[in-house]
Design a protein around this motif. Structure first.
Motif, PDB file in Angstrom:
ATOM      1  N   ARG A 238      18.361 -12.575  29.465  1.00  0.00           N
ATOM      2  CA  ARG A 238      16.970 -12.500  29.917  1.00  0.00           C
ATOM      3  C   ARG A 238      16.888 -11.643  31.180  1.00  0.00           C
ATOM      4  N   PRO A 239      16.023 -10.625  31.206  1.00  0.00           N
ATOM      5  CA  PRO A 239      15.982  -9.717  32.372  1.00  0.00           C
ATOM      6  C   PRO A 239      15.718 -10.409  33.696  1.00  0.00           C
ATOM      7  N   TRP A 240      14.753 -11.325  33.751  1.00  0.00           N
ATOM      8  CA  TRP A 240      14.399 -11.925  35.036  1.00  0.00           C
ATOM      9  C   TRP A 240      15.496 -12.860  35.538  1.00  0.00           C
ATOM     10  N   ARG A 241      16.192 -13.514  34.632  1.00  0.00           N
ATOM     11  CA  ARG A 241      17.324 -14.335  35.051  1.00  0.00           C
ATOM     12  C   ARG A 241      18.455 -13.453  35.577  1.00  0.00           C
ATOM     13  N   LEU A 242      18.592 -12.287  34.984  1.00  0.00           N
ATOM     14  CA  LEU A 242      19.597 -11.343  35.463  1.00  0.00           C
ATOM     15  C   LEU A 242      19.280 -10.898  36.885  1.00  0.00           C
ATOM     16  N   LEU A 243      18.007 -10.677  37.171  1.00  0.00           N
ATOM     17  CA  LEU A 243      17.597 -10.292  38.515  1.00  0.00           C
ATOM     18  C   LEU A 243      17.963 -11.378  39.525  1.00  0.00           C
ATOM     19  N   LEU A 248      21.708 -13.504  43.702  1.00  0.00           N
ATOM     20  CA  LEU A 248      22.607 -14.580  44.139  1.00  0.00           C
ATOM     21  C   LEU A 248      24.003 -14.036  44.435  1.00  0.00           C
ATOM     22  N   PHE A 249      24.505 -13.190  43.560  1.00  0.00           N
ATOM     23  CA  PHE A 249      25.827 -12.610  43.800  1.00  0.00           C
ATOM     24  C   PHE A 249      25.787 -11.657  44.989  1.00  0.00           C
ATOM     25  N   GLY A 250      24.664 -10.975  45.160  1.00  0.00           N
ATOM     26  CA  GLY A 250      24.517 -10.142  46.346  1.00  0.00           C
ATOM     27  C   GLY A 250      24.544 -10.978  47.611  1.00  0.00           C
TER      28      GLY A 250
END
Length: 309
Positions: A238-243, A248-250
């Motif tokens: 899902r694109p928004w979950r990827l964002l 979070l990783f950033g």
């Protein structure tokens, strides 16, 4: 921690997330078509070295960005030819592509290891918003490539779920035989999605070398391509979950740099491995419920397509 430190940490988190956003979004589109490309790391490295070499040679960072995208797309085109036309195994080919990209980028980049690029892409602060606490430094003082990364999430989400072409791409990923039976070019759609994913991976690598670090060295991306692959699974395609996952990783990466700068008495090697440790933890948690992955993953992901007549 005061408001200025929080603002700096947030800004570091967003900047560190941008290349993950590009690479992850490109891989998401690729996988939505049913193609599993594990060569993201190799494509990012080729994008990084190509972008930096062109920038250092021409003193034009935008030409470097174009070269980075082209290098990633060319690598993806090679992968597509081997897996979609020659029907090679996608997993083995993707891993080979990463190994190939690591070696080729190191060889091509030798003359540029100590070469200075005297230009980069400057930030474009948005008047009236750049000085808003926390959000201003992190969201409204980005480079054009930073703003583009956020805009692309909206564009890709709209494309996948609001357009006929997006529906075709998703149908190819779910049931290529049915898509083929109604007249869609399964191989053509997958070629397009794979090359788009390669271009985004190349752009992610170029962002590292041209904007983020402004240098070239061997294995510059330090395995971030694998984190991008993990983010796609974390986001359940899902694109928004990827964002959210990329941010979070950033934040984990930004926290690493903040801790080093603040003199936290923790070995730097441990701090450097935090993003990868977070990746392992997230994948372990997701794997506890395999049904979630099965319900959201494209049904034909990684499977070769054989046209039935």
């Amino acid at each position: 921690m005061n408001i200025d430190q929080i603002s700096n940490l947030a800004a570091s988190a967003v900047v560190a997330a941008i290349p993950l956003m590009y690479a992850g979004l490109g891989e998401l589109v690729t996988e939505k078509s049913g193609v599993l490309n594990l060569g993201v790391e190799g494509m990012m490295l080729m994008g990084a070295v190509s972008g930096y070499a062109v920038t250092a040679t021409t003193n034009n960072a935008w030409l470097g960005v174009a070269a980075a995208i082209g290098a990633g797309a060319a690598m993806a085109l090679l992968f597509a030819f081997l897996t979609l036309t020659m029907l090679a195994n996608q997993v083995a080919t993707g891993l080979s592509l990463t190994i190939f990209g690591i070696g080729l980028s190191a060889y091509v980049g030798k003359p540029y290891t100590s070469a200075a690029a005297h230009t980069t892409i400057a930030a474009w602060p948005i008047p009236g918003l750049a000085h808003v606490p926390v959000l201003g430094p992190s969201v409204f003082t980005l480079t054009p490539l930073g703003y583009l990364a956020f805009a692309l999430f909206g564009a890709v989400a709209w494309f996948l779920y609001r357009t006929r072409a997006g529906l075709v791409l998703r149908s190819v990923g779910e049931s290529p035989q049915v898509a083929h039976s109604v007249g869609f070019s399964v191989v053509g759609v997958r070629y397009g999605a794979t090359v788009f994913g390669g271009g985004m991976a190349g752009l992610a690598g170029g962002y590292y070398s041209i904007v983020y670090l402004q240098l070239w060295q061997e294995q510059l991306t330090s395995g971030r391509g694998w984190i991008a692959l993990a983010l796609v699974v974390f986001a359940t395609w899902r694109p928004w979950r990827l964002l959210v996952g990329a941010l979070l990783f950033g934040a984990v990466t930004g926290l690493q740099f903040y801790a080093q700068g603040a003199g936290v008495p923790v070995p730097t090697q441990f701090l450097a491995m935090l993003p990868y440790l977070a990746t392992i933890v997230v994948l372990a948690v997701i794997s506890r419920n395999p049904n979630t992955i099965k319900l959201n993953a494209p049904a034909s992901l990684g499977k070769p397509f054989f046209a039935a007549g």
